[in-house]
Design a protein around this motif. Structure first.
Motif, PDB file in Angstrom:
ATOM      1  N   ALA A 229       0.821  -1.224   0.000  1.00 22.06           N
ATOM      2  CA  ALA A 229       0.000   0.000   0.000  1.00 22.06           C
ATOM      3  C   ALA A 229       0.848   1.264   0.000  1.00 22.06           C
ATOM      4  CB  ALA A 229      -0.946  -0.014   1.198  1.00 22.06           C
ATOM      5  N   VAL A 230       1.860   1.315  -0.873  1.00 21.46           N
ATOM      6  CA  VAL A 230       2.650   2.542  -1.077  1.00 21.46           C
ATOM      7  C   VAL A 230       2.802   2.760  -2.580  1.00 21.46           C
ATOM      8  CG1 VAL A 230       3.964   2.537   1.081  1.00 21.46           C
ATOM      9  CG2 VAL A 230       4.787   1.205  -0.848  1.00 21.46           C
ATOM     10  N   GLY A 231       2.907   4.019  -2.973  1.00 23.30           N
ATOM     11  CA  GLY A 231       3.027   4.302  -4.408  1.00 23.30           C
ATOM     12  C   GLY A 231       3.447   5.733  -4.671  1.00 23.30           C
ATOM     13  N   GLY A 232       3.220   6.174  -5.892  1.00 21.74           N
ATOM     14  CA  GLY A 232       3.654   7.505  -6.321  1.00 21.74           C
ATOM     15  C   GLY A 232       3.016   8.643  -5.552  1.00 21.74           C
ATOM     16  N   ASN A 233       1.786   8.441  -5.054  1.00 28.15           N
ATOM     17  CA  ASN A 233       1.124   9.510  -4.292  1.00 28.15           C
ATOM     18  C   ASN A 233       1.848   9.813  -2.988  1.00 28.15           C
ATOM     19  OD1 ASN A 233      -0.753   9.567  -6.296  1.00 28.15           O
ATOM     20  ND2 ASN A 233      -2.463   8.831  -5.074  1.00 28.15           N
ATOM     21  N   HIS A 234       2.542   8.802  -2.436  1.00 27.92           N
ATOM     22  CA  HIS A 234       3.311   9.037  -1.211  1.00 27.92           C
ATOM     23  C   HIS A 234       4.493   9.960  -1.495  1.00 27.92           C
ATOM     24  CE1 HIS A 234       0.997   5.483  -0.155  1.00 27.92           C
ATOM     25  NE2 HIS A 234       1.245   5.743   1.110  1.00 27.92           N
ATOM     26  N   ILE A 235       5.089   9.798  -2.685  1.00 28.64           N
ATOM     27  CA  ILE A 235       6.191  10.690  -3.073  1.00 28.64           C
ATOM     28  C   ILE A 235       5.659  12.116  -3.188  1.00 28.64           C
ATOM     29  CG2 ILE A 235       7.940  11.182  -4.832  1.00 28.64           C
ATOM     30  CD1 ILE A 235       7.758   8.188  -5.645  1.00 28.64           C
ATOM     31  N   THR A 236       4.503  12.275  -3.849  1.00 28.21           N
ATOM     32  CA  THR A 236       3.890  13.601  -4.010  1.00 28.21           C
ATOM     33  C   THR A 236       3.579  14.213  -2.650  1.00 28.21           C
ATOM     34  OG1 THR A 236       2.880  12.840  -6.072  1.00 28.21           O
ATOM     35  CG2 THR A 236       1.985  14.846  -5.102  1.00 28.21           C
ATOM     36  N   SER A 237       3.044  13.428  -1.736  1.00 28.03           N
ATOM     37  CA  SER A 237       2.710  13.915  -0.397  1.00 28.03           C
ATOM     38  C   SER A 237       3.961  14.381   0.352  1.00 28.03           C
ATOM     39  CB  SER A 237       2.008  12.803   0.386  1.00 28.03           C
ATOM     40  OG  SER A 237       1.687  13.217   1.676  1.00 28.03           O
ATOM     41  N   ASP A 238       5.055  13.622   0.208  1.00 31.04           N
ATOM     42  CA  ASP A 238       6.310  14.014   0.857  1.00 31.04           C
ATOM     43  C   ASP A 238       6.808  15.353   0.324  1.00 31.04           C
ATOM     44  OD1 ASP A 238       6.202  11.689   2.245  1.00 31.04           O
ATOM     45  OD2 ASP A 238       7.827  10.672   1.189  1.00 31.04           O
ATOM     46  N   ILE A 239       6.713  15.545  -0.997  1.00 33.12           N
ATOM     47  CA  ILE A 239       7.141  16.812  -1.619  1.00 33.12           C
ATOM     48  C   ILE A 239       6.267  17.957  -1.106  1.00 33.12           C
ATOM     49  CG2 ILE A 239       7.340  18.080  -3.801  1.00 33.12           C
ATOM     50  CD1 ILE A 239       7.897  15.327  -5.153  1.00 33.12           C
ATOM     51  N   ALA A 240       4.948  17.719  -1.029  1.00 36.91           N
ATOM     52  CA  ALA A 240       4.019  18.747  -0.550  1.00 36.91           C
ATOM     53  C   ALA A 240       4.363  19.180   0.881  1.00 36.91           C
ATOM     54  CB  ALA A 240       2.585  18.225  -0.618  1.00 36.91           C
ATOM     55  N   HIS A 241       4.698  18.216   1.741  1.00 37.93           N
ATOM     56  CA  HIS A 241       5.053  18.552   3.125  1.00 37.93           C
ATOM     57  C   HIS A 241       6.432  19.190   3.213  1.00 37.93           C
ATOM     58  CE1 HIS A 241       1.697  15.825   4.062  1.00 37.93           C
ATOM     59  NE2 HIS A 241       1.648  16.459   5.208  1.00 37.93           N
ATOM     60  N   GLY A 242       7.383  18.635   2.467  1.00 39.18           N
ATOM     61  CA  GLY A 242       8.764  19.129   2.543  1.00 39.18           C
ATOM     62  C   GLY A 242       8.947  20.531   1.999  1.00 39.18           C
ATOM     63  N   LEU A 243       8.258  20.839   0.897  1.00 40.05           N
ATOM     64  CA  LEU A 243       8.413  22.162   0.254  1.00 40.05           C
ATOM     65  C   LEU A 243       7.220  23.079   0.536  1.00 40.05           C
ATOM     66  CD1 LEU A 243       9.864  21.134  -3.253  1.00 40.05           C
ATOM     67  CD2 LEU A 243      11.088  21.648  -1.136  1.00 40.05           C
ATOM     68  N   ARG A 244       6.264  22.606   1.357  1.00 38.32           N
ATOM     69  CA  ARG A 244       5.061  23.378   1.721  1.00 38.32           C
ATOM     70  C   ARG A 244       4.270  23.824   0.484  1.00 38.32           C
ATOM     71  NH1 ARG A 244       8.920  24.459   5.500  1.00 38.32           N
ATOM     72  NH2 ARG A 244       8.297  24.210   7.671  1.00 38.32           N
ATOM     73  N   LEU A 245       3.899  22.819  -0.313  1.00 39.22           N
ATOM     74  CA  LEU A 245       3.144  23.080  -1.537  1.00 39.22           C
ATOM     75  C   LEU A 245       1.788  22.385  -1.441  1.00 39.22           C
ATOM     76  CD1 LEU A 245       5.934  22.212  -4.153  1.00 39.22           C
ATOM     77  CD2 LEU A 245       5.353  24.481  -3.312  1.00 39.22           C
ATOM     78  N   SER A 246       0.866  22.801  -2.327  1.00 35.79           N
ATOM     79  CA  SER A 246      -0.386  22.048  -2.444  1.00 35.79           C
ATOM     80  C   SER A 246      -0.088  20.728  -3.151  1.00 35.79           C
ATOM     81  CB  SER A 246      -1.412  22.852  -3.246  1.00 35.79           C
ATOM     82  OG  SER A 246      -0.987  22.942  -4.607  1.00 35.79           O
ATOM     83  N   ILE A 247      -1.002  19.750  -3.015  1.00 35.17           N
ATOM     84  CA  ILE A 247      -0.797  18.435  -3.636  1.00 35.17           C
ATOM     85  C   ILE A 247      -0.679  18.567  -5.157  1.00 35.17           C
ATOM     86  CG2 ILE A 247      -1.888  16.198  -4.100  1.00 35.17           C
ATOM     87  CD1 ILE A 247      -0.684  16.270  -1.359  1.00 35.17           C
ATOM     88  N   ASP A 248      -1.519  19.413  -5.765  1.00 39.51           N
ATOM     89  CA  ASP A 248      -1.472  19.597  -7.229  1.00 39.51           C
ATOM     90  C   ASP A 248      -0.134  20.177  -7.666  1.00 39.51           C
ATOM     91  OD1 ASP A 248      -3.990  18.575  -7.456  1.00 39.51           O
ATOM     92  OD2 ASP A 248      -4.996  20.530  -7.569  1.00 39.51           O
TER      93      ASP A 248
END
Length: 411
Positions: A229-248
């Motif tokens: 239960a891990v995939g590309g969306n987890h990478i996107t979520s990490d980027i959103a938290h790390g760089l303080r961005l929206s998911i899109d």
């Protein structure tokens, strides 16, 4: 005889893809209809909002019907999620007539299913690995052979009944009957694995948005399957938290600037992003982005390695890993996978397609196209229609047809 029309619906965490194809010649598909729609109400392969998921699926089917000119009444549907489990089993039967026929094979497969399965789970696939007749092992197709005792080694894949029925309900709400559910990595393997890789020993790793799907092939057969239960969306979520961005925004940054190996990025390489609370874009070192991605991708491949070792087949994979799925498009994935797993790795995508293939020549559509190949296997066994049977749904016990089906399923 008319060339068969086959339909597959790939219901993923990020997209729903409906394909309509005509079979032309040996294993060549002409894509007649394509319907791709962003997924709503689906998370990690599971339905979390019935209404939203039904709408996404219905829109995808409608697009495919419009482009193909065919009305879709039944289809094969992909299945994934952490609720999927597998077990290897054996079934033994005595041969009364001295010559093995289709009914004996069916009885052996039914005997193999006599394993303790919880009441809230249902069998999705029963895949024959090989047969043993009177102590002689490694037999592919035993029909017509002489013998008194036959064993079958089968790989049984089960899934949570409630999740499967929710998925079926969403598809039926669009007016389409589910012919059979097909596990994602088995569908992907139909188009990305070569015959040599199947025989030598290889693992298919399909990294999608919400799940990472594995299937280990040895001696031409499926020996182990697993869904993480891990995939590309987890990478996107990490980027959103790390760089303080929206998911899109994070998804866009991942696709445009992402890289899975930090050391391959120049130190002075910077990108502009607009973080939360910032009125003007700010400069971010691209190595910082790669550092975030590398940590998550390394974790995914460590989980994959752990699963391969748990299966006990880690020393039987000289052909290495075939990487596919949307997340495999990220630069550096192949390099990082090879270093973590210690195996040769290649990235694969669907090939030998004709017709409306502009969008489909991508690893993201391996499962979608693989469903069509799986549908072809079933259509050679019988026309696509639901059927109550102890074989995977859609297979009828008809002499020549089942011989052909077994040959195709067990190369």
């Amino acid at each position: 005889m008319d060339e068969p029309i086959v339909v597959g619906i790939d219901i993923g965490t990020t997209k729903v893809c409906t394909l309509v194809a005509r079979v032309e010649g040996e294993r060549t598909m002409r894509i007649l209809g394509v319907g791709i729609e962003p997924s709503q109400g689906i998370r990690k392969g599971n339905i979390v909002d019935l209404a939203a998921a039904s709408t996404s699926i219905a829109r995808s089917i409608e697009k495919a019907q419009r482009t193909s000119g065919f009305e879709i009444t039944s289809a094969l549907v992909s299945l994934a999620g952490s609720h999927v489990a597998s077990v290897n089993s054996r079934g033994v039967v005595g041969i009364s007539g001295g010559v093995i026929d289709e009914l004996d094979v069916a009885r052996a497969l039914e005997a193999a299913q006599a394993v303790a399965i919880p009441h809230n789970r249902q069998i999705i696939h029963v895949i024959q690995r090989s047969f043993i007749v009177d102590g002689q092992d490694g037999i592919r197709t035993p029909i017509g052979m002489h013998g008194y005792r036959m064993e079958v080694e089968a790989h049984i894949i089960t899934a949570a009944e409630s999740t499967v029925e929710n998925l079926r309900q969403c598809v039926q709400a669009a007016g389409v009957q589910v012919t059979q559910f097909v596990l994602n990595p088995l569908a992907s393997a139909e188009v990305v694995l070569s015959e040599t890789e199947r025989q030598m020993g290889a693992v298919v790793c399909d990294i999608g948005g919400g799940t990472t799907d594995l299937a280990i092939y040895i001696d031409g057969d499926v020996w182990h399957t697993m869904v993480l239960a891990v995939g590309g969306n987890h990478i996107t979520s990490d980027i959103a938290h790390g760089l303080r961005l929206s998911i899109d925004q994070a998804e866009e940054v991942k696709k445009r600037y992402g890289h899975a190996v930090e050391s391959e990025i120049a130190e002075n390489d910077v990108i502009s992003v607009r973080s939360f609370g910032q009125e003007a874009p700010v400069q971010v070192n691209r190595r910082d982005l790669a550092h975030i991605i590398e940590a998550r991708v390394e974790e995914i491949f460590m989980l994959v390695l752990q699963e391969i070792k748990r299966s006990g087949y880690d020393g039987l994979l000289p052909a290495g890993m075939v990487l596919t799925g949307g997340a495999s498009l990220l630069p550096g994935m192949k390099t990082l996978a090879s270093s973590v797993l210690g195996l040769p790795v290649r990235v694969a995508k669907p090939e030998n397609l004709l017709g409306l293939t502009d969008q489909l020549n991508s690893p993201a559509y391996s499962t979608s196209v693989g469903l069509l190949h799986w549908a072809l296997l079933l259509s050679e066994a019988e026309p696509l229609q639901p059927r109550r049977s102890f074989l995977p749904r859609g297979i009828n016990l008809d002499g020549d047809r089942i011989k052909n089906f077994l040959k195709r399923l067990l190369p």
